[in-house]
Motif scaffolding. Structure first.
Motif, PDB file in Angstrom:
ATOM      1  N   PRO A  14       0.705  -1.302  -0.036  1.00 22.56           N
ATOM      2  CA  PRO A  14      -0.172  -0.027   0.005  1.00 22.56           C
ATOM      3  C   PRO A  14       0.835   1.336   0.066  1.00 22.56           C
ATOM      4  CG  PRO A  14      -0.236  -1.121   2.060  1.00 22.56           C
ATOM      5  CD  PRO A  14       0.609  -2.163   1.169  1.00 22.56           C
ATOM      6  N   VAL A  15       1.891   1.201   0.610  1.00 24.17           N
ATOM      7  CA  VAL A  15       2.661   2.494   0.827  1.00 24.17           C
ATOM      8  C   VAL A  15       3.659   2.541  -0.213  1.00 24.17           C
ATOM      9  CG1 VAL A  15       4.312   3.617   2.394  1.00 24.17           C
ATOM     10  CG2 VAL A  15       2.428   2.515   3.171  1.00 24.17           C
ATOM     11  N   LEU A  16       4.459   1.593  -0.547  1.00 25.67           N
ATOM     12  CA  LEU A  16       5.606   1.564  -1.545  1.00 25.67           C
ATOM     13  C   LEU A  16       5.216   1.495  -2.887  1.00 25.67           C
ATOM     14  CD1 LEU A  16       8.211  -0.523   0.314  1.00 25.67           C
ATOM     15  CD2 LEU A  16       7.957   2.041   0.461  1.00 25.67           C
ATOM     16  N   VAL A  17       4.030   0.793  -3.232  1.00 27.62           N
ATOM     17  CA  VAL A  17       3.579   0.609  -4.784  1.00 27.62           C
ATOM     18  C   VAL A  17       2.431   1.484  -5.008  1.00 27.62           C
ATOM     19  CG1 VAL A  17       2.978  -1.378  -6.476  1.00 27.62           C
ATOM     20  CG2 VAL A  17       4.515  -1.661  -4.767  1.00 27.62           C
ATOM     21  N   LEU A  18       1.263   1.362  -4.256  1.00 30.03           N
ATOM     22  CA  LEU A  18       0.210   2.131  -4.370  1.00 30.03           C
ATOM     23  C   LEU A  18       0.126   3.286  -3.824  1.00 30.03           C
ATOM     24  CD1 LEU A  18      -2.353  -0.607  -3.333  1.00 30.03           C
ATOM     25  CD2 LEU A  18      -1.594  -0.408  -5.832  1.00 30.03           C
ATOM     26  N   THR A  19       1.065   3.756  -3.149  1.00 31.12           N
ATOM     27  CA  THR A  19       1.252   5.136  -2.425  1.00 31.12           C
ATOM     28  C   THR A  19       0.138   5.444  -1.813  1.00 31.12           C
ATOM     29  OG1 THR A  19       1.340   6.255  -4.533  1.00 31.12           O
ATOM     30  CG2 THR A  19       3.315   5.840  -3.581  1.00 31.12           C
ATOM     31  N   ILE A  20      -0.749   4.974  -1.031  1.00 30.75           N
ATOM     32  CA  ILE A  20      -1.853   5.386  -0.225  1.00 30.75           C
ATOM     33  C   ILE A  20      -1.236   5.232   1.246  1.00 30.75           C
ATOM     34  CG2 ILE A  20      -3.838   4.820  -1.899  1.00 30.75           C
ATOM     35  CD1 ILE A  20      -4.245   2.167  -0.587  1.00 30.75           C
ATOM     36  N   GLY A  21      -2.069   6.132   2.039  1.00 33.02           N
ATOM     37  CA  GLY A  21      -2.108   6.217   3.557  1.00 33.02           C
ATOM     38  C   GLY A  21      -0.798   6.862   3.859  1.00 33.02           C
ATOM     39  N   MET A  22      -0.199   8.074   3.005  1.00 32.31           N
ATOM     40  CA  MET A  22       0.890   8.622   3.164  1.00 32.31           C
ATOM     41  C   MET A  22       0.938   9.457   4.387  1.00 32.31           C
ATOM     42  SD  MET A  22       2.988   8.276   0.508  1.00 32.31           S
ATOM     43  CE  MET A  22       2.867   6.413   0.575  1.00 32.31           C
ATOM     44  N   CYS A  23      -0.227   9.944   4.971  1.00 34.98           N
ATOM     45  CA  CYS A  23      -0.250  10.818   6.126  1.00 34.98           C
ATOM     46  C   CYS A  23       0.534  10.314   7.573  1.00 34.98           C
ATOM     47  CB  CYS A  23      -1.724  11.190   6.319  1.00 34.98           C
ATOM     48  SG  CYS A  23      -1.851  12.486   7.726  1.00 34.98           S
ATOM     49  N   PRO A  24      -0.008   9.103   7.790  1.00 38.27           N
ATOM     50  CA  PRO A  24       0.814   8.529   8.983  1.00 38.27           C
ATOM     51  C   PRO A  24       2.436   8.064   8.455  1.00 38.27           C
ATOM     52  CG  PRO A  24      -0.801   6.881   8.193  1.00 38.27           C
ATOM     53  CD  PRO A  24      -1.139   8.280   7.389  1.00 38.27           C
ATOM     54  N   THR A  25       2.579   7.674   7.309  1.00 44.99           N
ATOM     55  CA  THR A  25       3.766   7.322   6.809  1.00 44.99           C
ATOM     56  C   THR A  25       4.782   8.487   6.995  1.00 44.99           C
ATOM     57  OG1 THR A  25       2.675   5.765   5.176  1.00 44.99           O
ATOM     58  CG2 THR A  25       4.970   6.255   4.956  1.00 44.99           C
ATOM     59  N   LEU A  26       4.432   9.531   6.629  1.00 45.19           N
ATOM     60  CA  LEU A  26       5.339  10.634   6.718  1.00 45.19           C
ATOM     61  C   LEU A  26       5.530  11.049   8.168  1.00 45.19           C
ATOM     62  CD1 LEU A  26       4.576  12.390   3.321  1.00 45.19           C
ATOM     63  CD2 LEU A  26       6.593  11.066   3.820  1.00 45.19           C
ATOM     64  N   ALA A  27       4.228  11.060   8.812  1.00 45.43           N
ATOM     65  CA  ALA A  27       4.401  11.869  10.113  1.00 45.43           C
ATOM     66  C   ALA A  27       5.013  10.995  11.233  1.00 45.43           C
ATOM     67  CB  ALA A  27       3.025  12.041  10.568  1.00 45.43           C
ATOM     68  N   VAL A  28       4.700   9.604  11.219  1.00 47.81           N
ATOM     69  CA  VAL A  28       5.048   8.899  12.598  1.00 47.81           C
ATOM     70  C   VAL A  28       6.388   8.161  12.466  1.00 47.81           C
ATOM     71  CG1 VAL A  28       2.842   8.428  13.122  1.00 47.81           C
ATOM     72  CG2 VAL A  28       3.748   6.955  11.935  1.00 47.81           C
ATOM     73  N   THR A  29       6.776   8.252  11.285  1.00 43.20           N
ATOM     74  CA  THR A  29       8.156   7.462  10.934  1.00 43.20           C
ATOM     75  C   THR A  29       9.555   8.179  11.471  1.00 43.20           C
ATOM     76  OG1 THR A  29       8.097   8.437   8.870  1.00 43.20           O
ATOM     77  CG2 THR A  29       7.287   6.042   9.065  1.00 43.20           C
ATOM     78  N   THR A  30       9.293   9.061  12.541  1.00 44.43           N
ATOM     79  CA  THR A  30      10.694   9.573  12.958  1.00 44.43           C
ATOM     80  C   THR A  30      11.206   8.791  14.075  1.00 44.43           C
ATOM     81  OG1 THR A  30       9.103  10.947  14.712  1.00 44.43           O
ATOM     82  CG2 THR A  30      10.156  12.195  12.613  1.00 44.43           C
ATOM     83  N   THR A  31      10.648   8.031  14.435  1.00 45.03           N
ATOM     84  CA  THR A  31      11.196   6.843  15.401  1.00 45.03           C
ATOM     85  C   THR A  31      10.708   5.422  14.927  1.00 45.03           C
ATOM     86  OG1 THR A  31       9.613   6.880  17.126  1.00 45.03           O
ATOM     87  CG2 THR A  31      11.521   8.257  17.405  1.00 45.03           C
ATOM     88  N   PHE A  32      11.409   4.552  15.394  1.00 48.35           N
ATOM     89  CA  PHE A  32      11.201   3.154  14.809  1.00 48.35           C
ATOM     90  C   PHE A  32       9.921   2.693  15.675  1.00 48.35           C
ATOM     91  CE2 PHE A  32      11.999  -1.388  15.477  1.00 48.35           C
ATOM     92  CZ  PHE A  32      11.408  -2.043  14.418  1.00 48.35           C
ATOM     93  N   GLU A  33       9.991   3.172  17.187  1.00 50.06           N
ATOM     94  CA  GLU A  33       8.857   2.543  17.708  1.00 50.06           C
ATOM     95  C   GLU A  33       7.508   2.933  17.394  1.00 50.06           C
ATOM     96  OE1 GLU A  33       9.094   4.543  21.621  1.00 50.06           O
ATOM     97  OE2 GLU A  33       8.243   2.804  22.640  1.00 50.06           O
ATOM     98  N   GLY A  34       7.364   4.535  16.964  1.00 49.19           N
ATOM     99  CA  GLY A  34       6.125   5.136  16.708  1.00 49.19           C
ATOM    100  C   GLY A  34       5.675   4.409  15.444  1.00 49.19           C
ATOM    101  N   ALA A  35       6.367   3.935  14.359  1.00 50.57           N
ATOM    102  CA  ALA A  35       6.235   3.269  13.265  1.00 50.57           C
ATOM    103  C   ALA A  35       5.721   2.160  13.443  1.00 50.57           C
ATOM    104  CB  ALA A  35       7.574   3.280  12.173  1.00 50.57           C
ATOM    105  N   TYR A  36       6.121   0.969  14.181  1.00 52.08           N
ATOM    106  CA  TYR A  36       5.827  -0.125  14.383  1.00 52.08           C
ATOM    107  C   TYR A  36       4.540  -0.276  15.130  1.00 52.08           C
ATOM    108  CZ  TYR A  36       8.190  -1.536  19.013  1.00 52.08           C
ATOM    109  OH  TYR A  36       8.512  -1.291  20.434  1.00 52.08           O
ATOM    110  N   ILE A  37       4.311   0.844  16.184  1.00 49.67           N
ATOM    111  CA  ILE A  37       3.029   0.882  16.998  1.00 49.67           C
ATOM    112  C   ILE A  37       1.795   1.148  16.110  1.00 49.67           C
ATOM    113  CG2 ILE A  37       1.787   1.850  18.867  1.00 49.67           C
ATOM    114  CD1 ILE A  37       3.915   0.051  20.188  1.00 49.67           C
ATOM    115  N   MET A  38       2.387   2.225  15.267  1.00 52.63           N
ATOM    116  CA  MET A  38       1.204   2.591  14.244  1.00 52.63           C
ATOM    117  C   MET A  38       0.944   1.478  13.171  1.00 52.63           C
ATOM    118  SD  MET A  38      -0.984   4.647  12.947  1.00 52.63           S
ATOM    119  CE  MET A  38      -0.723   6.244  13.355  1.00 52.63           C
TER     120      MET A  38
END
Lengths: 214, 32
Positions: A14-38
């Protein structure tokens, strides 16, 4: 069933090919912890939404599909929010509005709409789990690149230490003249990292498609 | 006509079930 699970992870990520759901992808990926919890939150919501939509299938007509699914997803996200606020308030504060925004995440609505055509529950669950895992992997990959290049560290357990009972912040790269580059923690860095990863994935897919056509 | 009635009934029932779920979760887990 295996195809239903693997396709959204690799071929139709969904993110790397279809490029949907970009809002949380760009916002919460500052830390690994936030990203995997999301990512895990999205997996839970998708899994439960696919089951609920299957249970309510006889009540849902073509005209009421979208409002019904939004109702189901919104109530599941609200329950998830309540749970997060109760048990892991620190990570809930870090993720902030992006947990609530799962309701309007087009990955979830799109997946639930597409699995509504499935006749077997196991196929629907496989597809929803595949999409969730694809989202989790993409988010985790992006956050690992951003956090390591931006801070030189990798946060595994920090805000969720109230649950895990210990903190784990790995120092990957010691400070030197080049690294860390703070740009990668900023929104601009998010766009740059995502662009490079998407380009890499497209290049690999292009090569694979060529090999398959030969 | 029948389809419209089913749509309204279905949507209302789903809304009721979902609201009950959130209400119960709020009571069990505790408010924000």
């Amino acid at each position: 069933m295996k195809e239903n699970f693997l396709k959204p992870i690799i071929k139709e990520n969904p993110v790397l090919v279809l490029t949907i759901g970009m809002c949380p992808t760009l916002a919460v990926t500052t830390t690994f912890e936030g990203a995997y919890i999301m990512g895990l939150s999205v997996i839970v919501v998708l899994f439960l939404a696919s089951i609920f939509s299957f249970i309510f299938k006889p009540l849902i007509t073509e005209k009421t599909k979208i409002p019904s699914y939004i109702l189901i997803i919104a109530s599941l996200v609200t329950v998830l929010e309540l749970l997060m606020n109760k048990f892991i308030p620190s990570i809930y504060n870090v993720l902030g509005v992006y947990v609530s925004l799962i309701v309007v995440n087009c990955i979830i609505l799109g997946t639930v709409l597409s699995i509504s055509k499935e006749n077997k529950l196991k196929n629907a669950i496989a597809k929803s789990l595949g999409t969730g895992v694809g989202f989790l992997l993409a988010l985790s990959g992006l956050s690992i690149v951003r956090e390591i290049l931006g801070t030189g560290k990798l946060t595994v357990f920090n805000n969720i230490s109230s649950l895990t009972n210990h903190e784990l912040i790995l120092s990957i790269i010691p400070k030197n003249n080049i690294l860390p580059i703070e740009l990668f923690v900023t929104p601009a860095g998010a766009f740059l990292s995502l662009a490079f990863i998407v380009a890499l994935v497209n290049y690999t897919r292009g090569r694979n498609d060529k090999n398959e056509s030969i | 006509m029948k389809t419209n009635l089913l749509s309204i009934f279905g949507l209302t029932l789903i809304a009721f079930i979902c609201t009950t779920l959130v209400f119960l979760a709020n009571r069990v887990i505790g408010g924000m």
